[in-house]
Design a protein around this motif. Structure first.
Motif, mmCIF file in Angstrom:
data_model
loop_
_atom_site.group_PDB
_atom_site.id
_atom_site.type_symbol
_atom_site.label_atom_id
_atom_site.label_comp_id
_atom_site.label_asym_id
_atom_site.label_seq_id
_atom_site.Cartn_x
_atom_site.Cartn_y
_atom_site.Cartn_z
ATOM 1 N N TYR A 36 0.796 -1.209 -0.067
ATOM 2 C CA TYR A 36 -0.076 0.114 0.076
ATOM 3 C C TYR A 36 0.934 1.107 -0.003
ATOM 4 O O TYR A 36 0.712 2.067 -0.729
ATOM 5 C CB TYR A 36 -0.920 0.021 1.251
ATOM 6 N N GLN A 37 1.885 1.241 0.904
ATOM 7 C CA GLN A 37 2.736 2.363 1.129
ATOM 8 C C GLN A 37 3.589 2.586 -0.484
ATOM 9 O O GLN A 37 3.525 3.856 -0.811
ATOM 10 C CB GLN A 37 3.840 2.306 2.164
ATOM 11 N N SER A 39 2.650 1.707 -3.306
ATOM 12 C CA SER A 39 1.813 2.218 -4.304
ATOM 13 C C SER A 39 1.653 3.667 -4.240
ATOM 14 O O SER A 39 1.775 4.567 -5.335
ATOM 15 C CB SER A 39 0.506 1.291 -4.660
ATOM 16 N N GLU A 290 -4.687 10.136 1.141
ATOM 17 C CA GLU A 290 -4.730 8.749 1.971
ATOM 18 C C GLU A 290 -4.781 9.004 3.244
ATOM 19 O O GLU A 290 -5.569 8.348 4.107
ATOM 20 C CB GLU A 290 -3.450 7.870 1.600
#
Lengths: 367, 293
Positions: A36-37, A39, A290
Motif C-alpha cells: 500500500y505504501q 503504491s 490517503e
C-alpha cells in the motif's frame, strides 16, 4: 570558506540520498507487507515528474497550459501498445481484434518510455505552432481543448483496433522493482533541473518576466516558447507512460480534465516556479488523500455517530484545504525558492525567534 | 435522412443551443468585467440542477422555480465574495486557479452531499407535454427554450444599453480604474454581474436538465467548458456573440450525433475553438485589444 560550505552541502545531500535509498531498499525487501505504501509513493513520484514538467511551462516560462492530461494519455497509450506482451494481446483486444501493423510490435519498457516522450513531443510541436500564438487564459483553454480532442480521438470507435476505443488497455507489465520506478522519475526530474539551470532555462525565465523585453534582448519568442512546450510535453508523455506502467490498465477516462486539475493543484500547493516545491507538493497531495481517508469512514465518539463522516467527505476537506492555500497562502509551500541546506538551516534557526516574538506580542497585548 | 427528420434534428439542436447560450452569457459577462474564466460557472449550473430536485420534492413547480433561481443567485454571489474578491489585486493566474479550485470544491461537495450516482431530474408536466406541429413532434421545453432565450437576451441588451447600472457595467468592463475614479462602486457592479450570470445559469439548467432527465456531480463540467467556448467563439464580452456561439455549438453537436459521430461531438467544440482562435482570435463580435508595453 565558501568551498567548504559547498562540500558540506554535498555531504548532506549524499547522506539524504543514501537514506532514501535505504528506505526504498527496506520497502523493496518487504514489498508484500508494504504494498500500500509503495503504491502511494510510486504514484507520488510519477505525479512529481508531471508536476515538474507543468511547472517548467507554467512557473518558469509563464505559459499557462492545461493540456497535461492529453499528453499523458498519448504517453500512456504509446507505452501500453508497445509493452503489452504479444501473446496476451488477443485477450486485450477482444472486441474488434488488433491492427496487424502493431500486433507483434513489442519493445522493452525503457525504449517504450522514450518513444512515448518523443511521440507526445512531436504532437506538442504540431499543436504548439497555432496554440502558442495565444496568450494567458486563451492559451489555457486552447490547450485544454486539445487535451479533450486527444481523449476523444483515443476513445473513438474508429480506432478500436489500435487503442481499443473505450474499452481501455490492460495487461501492461509492471515495474520490475521499486528502484526502477524511482530511478526513472528521479532521472526525469534531474534532466529538467539541468535544463532550467542552463542558458535555455534563463531564456525561459526571461520570457516569463517580460515578453517584450526578452524579445528586445534578441530572444526568438516563438522558438523558445515552442521549445519549452515540446520539452515539457516530452516529460509529461514519459510521466503518462510511467503512470500506465504503474496502473497496469488504462482507459481514456483516466485522462480527463480532472487529472490536469490534480497536477495543477500540486504545482500551486508546492509553489509556482519551484521544482522542489512541485516534488514536495506531489508527495503531500497524493499522501494527503490517503491520510484524509479516515474522514470517509463513519466516526463514533462516545457512542454518538458524527453525522458528517461518510464517503466523499475526504475530498471536500481536501478541496477546502486547497482553496485555503490559494486564497491565504498564495505562494504555496516553497514560493519560487528552491530547497537548499542553508535555507533549511535558516528555517530551523528562525523558529525559536518566531516563537519568542509571538510570546512577546502576546505579553504586549496583555499589558 | 428525410426532410422531417432533418427538421426534427434542427429543432433539437436549436433547443440545446438555447440552453448553451444562456450559460455562455454568464461566462461572457464575467469575463468582460473581471477578465476571468469563471471555471465554477458550469458547476453553479450543476448545483442549480440539484436544487431543483430538492425543491420539487416539497413544493409545486411554480414555487420551486423562483426558489431555485434565488438560491442559485445566492450561491453565485457568495462564490464571488469568498473566492474571487480577496484576489482582486492578485495576478490573473491566481484568480483563475482559484476558480478551478471552486469548481473542484463544488464537484466534491456535490459528490459528498448527493452521491456520485445520477439523480433523476423531476418531470415538469408543463414542460414535458408533447406538441405536434406539422410533421414535428417535440416536448414544450424544446419549443420554449429558443424563444425564452431570445426574450431574455433582448431584456439583457436593454438592461445593459439603456439603464444606469448597465452603463456602469460597460464602464467597468472598459476600464476598471477609471470607472472606480468616476465613483462607480466596482464591487457592487461585479456582484450584480455574478447575480445575472447565475440567474441565467439557473434558467439554463431547468431547460437543459428537463431534456436530459438526470443530474450528477460532473454534469456541469463539460457543458460549462462548451459554453465558455461558445462565448469565445462569439467574441468574449459580446452578448449577441455568446448567443450565436451557443446556437452554432448546439446545432453542430446535434448534427454530429445525428450522423453517427457522437464520440466526436465533444471534440467538435474544441475544434471550433481552435479554428476561431486561429482565424479571428477575438471571436465573431469581439473587440480588438492591443498590448501596451
Amino acid at each position: 570558506m565558501k568551498k567548504k560550505a559547498i562540500s558540506k552541502n554535498k555531504l548532506y545531500s549524499l547522506i539524504a540520498l543514501l537514506f532514501v535509498i535505504g528506505i526504498l531498499g527496506m520497502l523493496q525487501a518487504n514489498s508484500a507487507q508494504y504494498s500500500y505504501q509503495i503504491s502511494i509513493l510510486e504514484r507520488s513520484a510519477i505525479y512529481a515528474v508531471v508536476a515538474v514538467s507543468m511547472n517548467l511551462l507554467t512557473g518558469f516560462t509563464g505559459l499557462f497550459s492545461l493540456g497535461q492530461a492529453g499528453f499523458m494519455a498519448i504517453g500512456a497509450y504509446t507505452v501500453a501498445i508497445l509493452t503489452i506482451p504479444a501473446d496476451t494481446r488477443a485477450s486485450v483486444y477482444y472486441v474488434d481484434g488488433i491492427a496487424p501493423a502493431i500486433a507483434n510490435l513489442q519493445c522493452p519498457f525503457w525504449l517504450a518510455l522514450i518513444l512515448a516522450g518523443l511521440f507526445s513531443a512531436a504532437i506538442a510541436a504540431i499543436i504548439g505552432i497555432p496554440v502558442l500564438r495565444l496568450k494567458s487564459d486563451y492559451l489555457a483553454i486552447a490547450t485544454l481543448g486539445f487535451s479533450e480532442i486527444i481523449r476523444a480521438v483515443i476513445s473513438a470507435p474508429q480506432l478500436n483496433k489500435i487503442t481499443n476505443g473505450s474499452y481501455g488497455l490492460k495487461n501492461i507489465p509492471a515495474f520490475p522493482n521499486l528502484f526502477v520506478a524511482f530511478g526513472l522519475c528521479g532521472l526525469c526530474i534531474l534532466l529538467m533541473v539541468l535544463l532550467i539551470n542552463s542558458s535555455y532555462g534563463r531564456a525561459f525565465k526571461a520570457l516569463r518576466e517580460d515578453e517584450v523585453a526578452a524579445q528586445a534582448m534578441g530572444l526568438n519568442l516563438f522558438r523558445y516558447k515552442e521549445l519549452a512546450f515540446v520539452i515539457s510535453s516530452f516529460f509529461t508523455g514519459v510521466g503518462g507512460g510511467l503512470l500506465a506502467i504503474y496502473m497496469r490498465s488504462i482507459d481514456s477516462k483516466t485522462f480527463s480534465i480532472n487529472l490536469t486539475y490534480d497536477i495543477l493543484l500540486i504545482v500551486v500547493l508546492g509553489g509556482i516556479g519551484s521544482v522542489t516545491g512541485s516534488v514536495i507538493g506531489a508527495f503531500l497531495v497524493t499522501a494527503g488523500r490517503e491520510w484524509l481517508r479516515f474522514f470517509d469512514n463513519p466516526l463514533t465518539i462516545g457512542g454518538i455517530d458524527i453525522p458528517l463522516f461518510r464517503s466523499g467527505f475526504r475530498m471536500v476537506i481536501f478541496s477546502i484545504l486547497l482553496m485555503a492555500v490559494v486564497l491565504f497562502y498564495r505562494r504555496g509551500i516553497m514560493g519560487s525558492n528552491e530547497f537548499s541546506w542553508e535555507g533549511l538551516g535558516r528555517l530551523i534557526r528562525s523558529i525559536p525567534n518566531k516563537l519568542k516574538r509571538k510570546s512577546k506580542t502576546q505579553k504586549g497585548d496583555n499589558a | 435522412m428525410s426532410l422531417s427528420t432533418f427538421f426534427q434534428q434542427c429543432l433539437t439542436g436549436i433547443s440545446l443551443g438555447g440552453a448553451y447560450a444562456l450559460i455562455a452569457i454568464g461566462y461572457t459577462l464575467v469575463y468582460g468585467i473581471l477578465r476571468l474564466i469563471n471555471f465554477a460557472h458550469g458547476d453553479i449550473f450543476m448545483m442549480a440542477g440539484y436544487f431543483m430536485i430538492f425543491a420539487m420534492a416539497s413544493f409545486p413547480w411554480f414555487i420551486s422555480i423562483p426558489l431555485v433561481l434565488f438560491i442559485t443567485v445566492v450561491l453565485g454571489v457568495s462564490i464571488e465574495r469568498i473566492a474571487y474578491r480577496p484576489l482582486r489585486s492578485a495576478p490573473r493566474m491566481s484568480v483563475m486557479i482559484s476558480a478551478i479550485g471552486v469548481s473542484y470544491l463544488l464537484q466534491n461537495l456535490a459528490t459528498y452531499l448527493f452521491t456520485a450516482l445520477p439523480k433523476g431530474y423531476p418531470e415538469l408536466p408543463v414542460l414535458k407535454k408533447i406538441y405536434q406541429i406539422g410533421g414535428l413532434s417535440a416536448s414544450f421545453v424544446t419549443f420554449l427554450t429558443p424563444v425564452l432565450t431570445l426574450i431574455i437576451v433582448y431584456a439583457l441588451m436593454v438592461l445593459i444599453n439603456k439603464t444606469k447600472i448597465g452603463m456602469a457595467m460597460r464602464a467597468v468592463s472598459k476600464d476598471y480604474d477609471t470607472a472606480s475614479l468616476m465613483g462607480i462602486k466596482i464591487n457592487r457592479i461585479i456582484t450584480f454581474t455574478f447575480a445575472i450570470g447565475s440567474l441565467l445559469a439557473a434558467v439554463g439548467s431547468v431547460l437543459y436538465f428537463t431534456d436530459r432527465m438526470t443530474v450528477f456531480p460532473f454534469s456541469g463540467s463539460l457543458p460549462g467548458l462548451k459554453c465558455f467556448v461558445a462565448a469565445v467563439f462569439g467574441g468574449i464580452g459580446s452578448i449577441p456573440g455568446a448567443v450565436i456561439g451557443g446556437f452554432i455549438l448546439g446545432l453542430g453537436e446535434t448534427a454530429l450525433v445525428a450522423t453517427g459521430y457522437s464520440t466526436f461531438s465533444d471534440a467538435f467544440t474544441f475544434v471550433l475553438l481552435i479554428a476561431i482562435l486561429l482565424i479571428k482570435p477575438t471571436g465573431l463580435f469581439g473587440e480588438k485589444t492591443t498590448d501596451k508595453v
